[in-house]
Scaffold this motif. Sequence first.
Motif, PDB file in Angstrom:
ATOM      1  N   LEU A 438      -8.762  24.892  31.630  1.00 50.89           N
ATOM      2  CA  LEU A 438      -8.828  24.070  30.418  1.00 50.89           C
ATOM      3  C   LEU A 438     -10.201  23.421  30.264  1.00 50.89           C
ATOM      4  O   LEU A 438     -10.836  23.514  29.192  1.00 50.89           O
ATOM      5  CB  LEU A 438      -7.738  22.996  30.473  1.00 50.89           C
ATOM      6  N   TYR A 439     -10.689  22.770  31.325  1.00 49.88           N
ATOM      7  CA  TYR A 439     -11.985  22.084  31.233  1.00 49.88           C
ATOM      8  C   TYR A 439     -13.131  23.087  31.103  1.00 49.88           C
ATOM      9  O   TYR A 439     -14.112  22.827  30.394  1.00 49.88           O
ATOM     10  CB  TYR A 439     -12.199  21.195  32.459  1.00 49.88           C
ATOM     11  N   GLY A 440     -13.004  24.237  31.775  1.00 54.80           N
ATOM     12  CA  GLY A 440     -14.020  25.272  31.623  1.00 54.80           C
ATOM     13  C   GLY A 440     -14.094  25.766  30.189  1.00 54.80           C
ATOM     14  O   GLY A 440     -15.185  25.990  29.639  1.00 54.80           O
ATOM     15  N   GLY A 441     -12.917  25.941  29.553  1.00 60.86           N
ATOM     16  CA  GLY A 441     -12.891  26.356  28.147  1.00 60.86           C
ATOM     17  C   GLY A 441     -13.491  25.307  27.234  1.00 60.86           C
ATOM     18  O   GLY A 441     -14.248  25.639  26.298  1.00 60.86           O
ATOM     19  N   ILE A 442     -13.176  24.028  27.478  1.00 58.93           N
ATOM     20  CA  ILE A 442     -13.740  22.946  26.663  1.00 58.93           C
ATOM     21  C   ILE A 442     -15.256  22.916  26.789  1.00 58.93           C
ATOM     22  O   ILE A 442     -15.989  22.786  25.793  1.00 58.93           O
ATOM     23  CB  ILE A 442     -13.134  21.594  27.085  1.00 58.93           C
ATOM     24  N   LEU A 443     -15.763  23.034  28.017  1.00 57.08           N
ATOM     25  CA  LEU A 443     -17.214  23.009  28.230  1.00 57.08           C
ATOM     26  C   LEU A 443     -17.891  24.208  27.578  1.00 57.08           C
ATOM     27  O   LEU A 443     -19.002  24.090  27.030  1.00 57.08           O
ATOM     28  CB  LEU A 443     -17.522  22.985  29.728  1.00 57.08           C
ATOM     29  N   ASP A 444     -17.249  25.373  27.605  1.00 60.39           N
ATOM     30  CA  ASP A 444     -17.829  26.571  26.986  1.00 60.39           C
ATOM     31  C   ASP A 444     -17.934  26.428  25.475  1.00 60.39           C
ATOM     32  O   ASP A 444     -18.877  26.944  24.844  1.00 60.39           O
ATOM     33  CB  ASP A 444     -16.995  27.806  27.333  1.00 60.39           C
ATOM     34  N   ILE A 445     -16.979  25.740  24.857  1.00 63.88           N
ATOM     35  CA  ILE A 445     -17.008  25.549  23.402  1.00 63.88           C
ATOM     36  C   ILE A 445     -18.276  24.807  22.992  1.00 63.88           C
ATOM     37  O   ILE A 445     -18.889  25.113  21.952  1.00 63.88           O
ATOM     38  CB  ILE A 445     -15.757  24.781  22.938  1.00 63.88           C
ATOM     39  N   TYR A 446     -18.681  23.856  23.801  1.00 66.05           N
ATOM     40  CA  TYR A 446     -19.853  23.032  23.464  1.00 66.05           C
ATOM     41  C   TYR A 446     -21.090  23.427  24.276  1.00 66.05           C
ATOM     42  O   TYR A 446     -22.005  22.620  24.449  1.00 66.05           O
ATOM     43  CB  TYR A 446     -19.525  21.559  23.701  1.00 66.05           C
ATOM     44  N   SER A 447     -21.125  24.635  24.792  1.00 65.13           N
ATOM     45  CA  SER A 447     -22.267  25.090  25.604  1.00 65.13           C
ATOM     46  C   SER A 447     -23.317  25.784  24.741  1.00 65.13           C
ATOM     47  O   SER A 447     -23.067  26.131  23.585  1.00 65.13           O
ATOM     48  CB  SER A 447     -21.782  26.033  26.696  1.00 65.13           C
ATOM     49  N   PHE A 448     -24.488  25.998  25.336  1.00 68.98           N
ATOM     50  CA  PHE A 448     -25.558  26.751  24.672  1.00 68.98           C
ATOM     51  C   PHE A 448     -26.393  27.440  25.740  1.00 68.98           C
ATOM     52  O   PHE A 448     -26.370  27.051  26.916  1.00 68.98           O
ATOM     53  CB  PHE A 448     -26.423  25.827  23.806  1.00 68.98           C
ATOM     54  N   ASP A 449     -27.109  28.479  25.340  1.00 69.45           N
ATOM     55  CA  ASP A 449     -27.956  29.233  26.268  1.00 69.45           C
ATOM     56  C   ASP A 449     -29.397  28.766  26.150  1.00 69.45           C
ATOM     57  O   ASP A 449     -29.937  28.605  25.038  1.00 69.45           O
ATOM     58  CB  ASP A 449     -27.880  30.734  25.976  1.00 69.45           C
TER      59      ASP A 449
END
Length: 486
Positions: A438-449
């Motif tokens: 769940l937290y990994g998915g949340i962080l990926d939503i707001y991530s950038f490269d």
Amino acid sequence: DLVSVLYWGGGNKTHFLRLLNAARSTMSAASRASSPASVALDTDDRDDVVVGKKTTQRRFRLLDMMGLFAMSFCYGFIFSSVVTLVVPQEIQRMTQYKQSAWMSLVMGCGAISQLCSPIVGAWSDRLARRVSFIVYGTILCIFGVICFFIVRLSTSLLLLCTAHFITMVGLSVIYSMISALLNDCIHPEQVGTGSGTIAILGTLGSGSSYLMFAMDLPLEYTYTCYILTSVLCLGISVLFIPSNLDSLLAQSQQQLKRENKKGFPTAGALFLEAITLPSPSQYPDFFLACTSRMLFNTALAAQVYMAYFFRDVMMYKAPTQVVSLVAVMSLIGCTIAALPAGILSDRVGKKPVIYVGVAICVLALMLFLINTSKETFLLIGLLYGVGNIAYLSVDYAVGVASLPRLADSDPPTPIDAAKDLGIFSMSATLGSVVGQVLYGGILDIYSFDQDGVTRYTNIGFTAAFGTAGLFFILSGLSVRWIQCID
């Protein structure tokens, strides 16, 4: 001469024989009390004696209790640092892309290994053996650590998953047996103290491993310490486990077989029985205890991504070392509060201690989000440790108190103690897996490269930590309806 006086002065041969038999019984009991095998059971002339003729539970002195649960130190020493530091560090070495996704995958493999907890627990119950399974778990754990040595020579994520899986299987077996020993050996009035002892030993183990990382020791030295600690703690624990424990458990199993008219189940039946949760309608307390534990560990799973928080939000150059220092402060808080929380729960009840612990954890998360000072992070870590251990020190006691039991036995006997405690353990793993994904998915939503490296934002961590706080609150609410504890 004493026999002659009793015989001739008593005037009654029958009376004499009764006195003689009583004397023999007293001498036999004194002999057992003075034998080395019973040192861990019968400590001195206080009431540290057998609770009942057919029970394995005893009163323990604190030092003996720490020896009995020595493998809890080993569990904390390996588990905490492998999950929060070793695996993230290895993933960061192997790949720079979508690290949180790879983290979830590796942790998922480790979580699958937790399925062995109730299976091994059921098997241990049927065979009436504890020591053998502790030894087997330690051997598996050491083999997994050896695999981590091999991982250092490669960049294979598959090999990392394999090493993590084997290590977690071994630790799961150890954890299952630690929980079983709490039910098997500890007097009901000391369960809170026993639970606190397990918690404080696990905390000291975790703190010791975090100190190694704070000193920036090579992983090879850490792995060597894992192996040496496993062997040392195994020797101590085996020394303090009552020598007649397995024989008494065997007698209890024979009684259960007669009452239930069941023999040893087949492998398939044992597997199905092991993974079957006791009926929530028939045993609601156990269901609620597992639910609370699952929700609490779902909240705790947010700490797995702490290194990325310090790297991408706080912009620290050595995030792993900062995580180690915060973890050490957290574990100092755990060490300070663990045993007092367990003892306090025996006196004022389990629920008040859990409520306070959950409230402190939520407060610490809120402070974590608004803080910008490294020194303050250390203080927040100390506070978080106090709240965390306030729950965990009572956690084991709640699990033991809520075990499904035979209502018509005296005293009420757990039906499948190690198996059900394995399910109780697996509920924590399920919560950890759900939280990590769940937290990994949340962080990926707001991530950038950025330059081929995935970075995570402050908004993502705010959402993740806020969700964790909600799970802490739900965990505390679940305990409210458990009837077997105050």
